[in-house]
Scaffold this active site. Sequence first.
Site, PDB file in Angstrom:
ATOM      1  N   LYS A  31      -1.734  -2.016   5.486  1.00 21.27           N
ATOM      2  CA  LYS A  31      -2.226  -1.397   5.036  1.00 21.27           C
ATOM      3  C   LYS A  31      -3.579  -1.154   3.863  1.00 21.27           C
ATOM      4  O   LYS A  31      -4.156  -0.769   4.087  1.00 21.27           O
ATOM      5  CB  LYS A  31      -1.251  -0.352   4.175  1.00 21.27           C
ATOM      6  CG  LYS A  31      -0.989  -2.317   2.357  1.00 21.27           C
ATOM      7  CD  LYS A  31       0.020  -1.194   1.247  1.00 21.27           C
ATOM      8  CE  LYS A  31      -0.032  -2.627   0.325  1.00 21.27           C
ATOM      9  NZ  LYS A  31      -1.300  -2.063  -0.128  1.00 21.27           N
ATOM     10  N   THR A  32      -3.660  -2.550   3.863  1.00 26.03           N
ATOM     11  CA  THR A  32      -5.220  -2.462   3.088  1.00 26.03           C
ATOM     12  C   THR A  32      -6.430  -2.322   4.172  1.00 26.03           C
ATOM     13  O   THR A  32      -6.977  -1.449   4.436  1.00 26.03           O
ATOM     14  CB  THR A  32      -5.183  -4.080   2.455  1.00 26.03           C
ATOM     15  OG1 THR A  32      -4.108  -3.968   1.321  1.00 26.03           O
ATOM     16  CG2 THR A  32      -6.573  -4.101   2.055  1.00 26.03           C
ATOM     17  N   ASP A 218      -3.203   3.474  -4.167  1.00 26.95           N
ATOM     18  CA  ASP A 218      -1.783   2.741  -2.981  1.00 26.95           C
ATOM     19  C   ASP A 218      -1.078   1.982  -4.144  1.00 26.95           C
ATOM     20  O   ASP A 218      -0.755   2.935  -4.634  1.00 26.95           O
ATOM     21  CB  ASP A 218      -3.631   1.047  -2.562  1.00 26.95           C
ATOM     22  CG  ASP A 218      -2.400   0.072  -2.252  1.00 26.95           C
ATOM     23  OD1 ASP A 218      -2.387   0.400  -0.953  1.00 26.95           O
ATOM     24  OD2 ASP A 218      -2.736  -0.928  -2.076  1.00 26.95           O
ATOM     25  N   GLU A 219      -0.455   1.783  -2.871  1.00 32.56           N
ATOM     26  CA  GLU A 219       1.142   1.188  -3.595  1.00 32.56           C
ATOM     27  C   GLU A 219       1.452   2.539  -4.347  1.00 32.56           C
ATOM     28  O   GLU A 219       2.028   2.171  -5.164  1.00 32.56           O
ATOM     29  CB  GLU A 219       1.138  -0.167  -4.608  1.00 32.56           C
ATOM     30  CG  GLU A 219       0.253  -1.079  -3.577  1.00 32.56           C
ATOM     31  CD  GLU A 219       1.525  -2.038  -2.854  1.00 32.56           C
ATOM     32  OE1 GLU A 219       2.434  -1.742  -2.798  1.00 32.56           O
ATOM     33  OE2 GLU A 219       1.016  -3.230  -2.736  1.00 32.56           O
ATOM     34  N   GLN A 249       9.357  -1.281  -0.319  1.00 35.50           N
ATOM     35  CA  GLN A 249       8.730  -2.149  -1.544  1.00 35.50           C
ATOM     36  C   GLN A 249       8.998  -2.149  -2.985  1.00 35.50           C
ATOM     37  O   GLN A 249       8.295  -2.395  -3.341  1.00 35.50           O
ATOM     38  CB  GLN A 249       7.607  -2.739  -0.676  1.00 35.50           C
ATOM     39  CG  GLN A 249       8.286  -3.391   0.654  1.00 35.50           C
ATOM     40  CD  GLN A 249       6.443  -4.126   1.247  1.00 35.50           C
ATOM     41  OE1 GLN A 249       6.458  -5.234   0.415  1.00 35.50           O
ATOM     42  NE2 GLN A 249       5.825  -3.483   1.982  1.00 35.50           N
ATOM     43  N   ARG A 599       7.932 -11.800   3.340  1.00 38.05           N
ATOM     44  CA  ARG A 599       6.989 -13.060   2.550  1.00 38.05           C
ATOM     45  C   ARG A 599       7.177 -13.672   3.827  1.00 38.05           C
ATOM     46  O   ARG A 599       6.343 -14.575   4.078  1.00 38.05           O
ATOM     47  CB  ARG A 599       7.463 -13.625   1.335  1.00 38.05           C
ATOM     48  CG  ARG A 599       7.677 -12.307   0.039  1.00 38.05           C
ATOM     49  CD  ARG A 599       6.629 -11.493   0.209  1.00 38.05           C
ATOM     50  NE  ARG A 599       6.617 -10.259   0.588  1.00 38.05           N
ATOM     51  CZ  ARG A 599       6.188  -9.312   1.006  1.00 38.05           C
ATOM     52  NH1 ARG A 599       4.776  -9.101   0.687  1.00 38.05           N
ATOM     53  NH2 ARG A 599       6.838  -7.895   1.591  1.00 38.05           N
TER      54      ARG A 599
END
Length: 733
Positions: A31-32, A218-219, A249, A599
């Site tokens: 996504k970044t 973002d987020e 998330q 993770r």
Amino acid sequence: MNSPLLNEQQMEAVHCTEGPLIVIAGAGSGKTRVITHRIAHLILERNISSDQVLAITFTNKAAGEMKERIRQMIDLSQSPSWISTFHSFCLRILRRHIDALGYSCDFAIYDSQDQLTLIKQCMKTANIDADSFPPRTLLSCISGFKNDFLFPENVNPESFSYGNKYRAAELYPRYQEGLRKNNALDFDDLLIQCVRLFQQSNEVLERYSHQFRYILVDEFQDTNATQYNLVKQLAQKHNNICVVGDDDQSIYRWRGANIENILNFEKDFVGTRTIKLEENYRSTQNILKAASSVVAENVSRKPKTLWTQNADGDLIVYYRARDEMDEAEYVCGKVQTLNQEDALSFGDMAVLYRTNAQSRVMEDVLRRWKIPYQLIGGLKFYERKEIKDILAYVKIIINPGDSISLKRIINVPVRGIGKTSLDKLDEYCARTGLSMSEGLRQAERDRFVAPAAARKMRQFMEMIDDLVAYREEKSEADFFRAVMEKSNYAPALRDENSIESRSRLENLEELISAIQQAEEEGRSLQEFLDSCSLIADADSLDDERGALLLMTLHSCKGLEFRSVFIIGMERGLLPHASSMGENAEYEEERRLCYVGFTRAREKLFLTNARTRRIYGNTFNYQPSDFLESIPGEILQKENAAYSEPSYSQGGYGRSAASSQNAVPEKTQSWQVSRPQKEDLPYPIGARVVHAKFGPGVIIRREGNEDDLKVDVFFKAPHGKKRLAVNIAKLIQL
């Protein structure tokens, strides 16, 4: 912008610049990369001025990483100046325009200690007793109002039952007026006052909604109501808003994050286009299959299927330990094997857990194995304030001459013996040659402090004397518990009833577990205290092999490791007992599990224990419900070898390959068994509801059907209760 670094969906998200867009970016889907390429595309190929692009994220680290990536793609002179966190952005606006709200632009920003001082002043003026209503708890409630976009005029105290929220609602206007008089804002005010500024000044809103033609957030799943309103205001003119996030998330509900923001985005922004990033670049296929299977059972989510071009990879390893010590030994053995045989640096591995208190046993065993570790997001167990405070109490009971320990806790919790009185005590002791403990006993007789302070000093020493006598009659564990209660330390934390205070109480209960373990190993109290001091004073690890990372599941978001261990996969820990009975909280526990699984890049180990001593009690937890969701064909089950003790006499000298003590087993058809109601009434692990305490989970049962007693772990603030089934009228779910 065409780039070989972008897949088809990522490229689509970069080029879809006009109108509202929501990018559902699964874990590890890049996504970044999409956000930074989108900004570069706007500036380089659409010729948009960098000042017309606003990108908002949550942490300074994320904002810094975003800026650095963009600088590598475009000329430095074109680098956007409006990439920041929510709070930094709002601060920048308020410094320029807050005079429209009646503040001067040189306003102060109050930190947590400043806020505490102010709320105490407000409470004093309002005649609200700080012992009955802890100031930190009231501050937390006020923060919650602001996160929910509620101003003082929007909060009616009568809408709450009598308690902390009721008092906080009463104090909210007074607290805000105190901030205004001091020309100050607290951290939450940076957001809510910026939104109010836009509401009250059309000129300011017009300026910035016109300036920012393209907005990226973002987020987005972590936004609260106030942040959502801010974004809506800024996007109202051009409607070119792109939000990126993953509802799976969303794990910060407890601090105000509202998952509905991302789930309902299309309703508020008509014509929204949705793009899903489902290709994962991080994990193996088996890890993704396990994670997706767990979170797919949530109802409140946007359907998505993560996939990867990576290999299937290793099976997910599940180990059912005898107890928490066996669990920690198993993890250490696997960590050592991965380090020595697979050449994984310790820094490539992480141990994740649901609650901070779970780190204690893991830390103890890691030290015995001499494995370097680093605790993320908190202090090591014996360095935590509450642990050091209680150990200081114990030390002065054993050694009354320990003035350092005495000074640490004589007014903790607050008992009216302040700095001025302590300075006079020091002068008196220096003059008479008495120790501080002896000086405290003479305060009323020699009158070197005010009568009220002298009385408090006498009462303090009487409490110490009572504990000295208590220790002679009871076990060390009972003695520690008495210290926590008679000193009023634990009751004060219970009264505060905040997220932080509940975590501290859990840590204190875990300290009880530590002293119980020391007793079983034959160590004296002094030996236990000595070992704690050596731990607390140990130098920071400096190991070229890196350090194994320990952290809670909440702290691991945004990180990745080659191998991940998730310990405590038990009903009551993960999912946590506090989530039982409320679907929104239970679904967040599933998302937390999903975050932990994703993770891991290559290897994932899941562990739990048949019995666990935690919070000072031994529980018989059932395996986590979430294990049932994992397809059996991707699990490899390993059982503890029950003939062995959980630790050896005089040490924990297992070989590095702890798996020698485990029995591997392929589990194509393995399923975690639920407690069956027909087997016995009110089985361990069963969910129940009590008329007064609400939902809970049974963690222990005792007696026969006619005289059955059960220990139930209820949602905070009630905690563990022992109930007689025939009297309690529990409803079994």
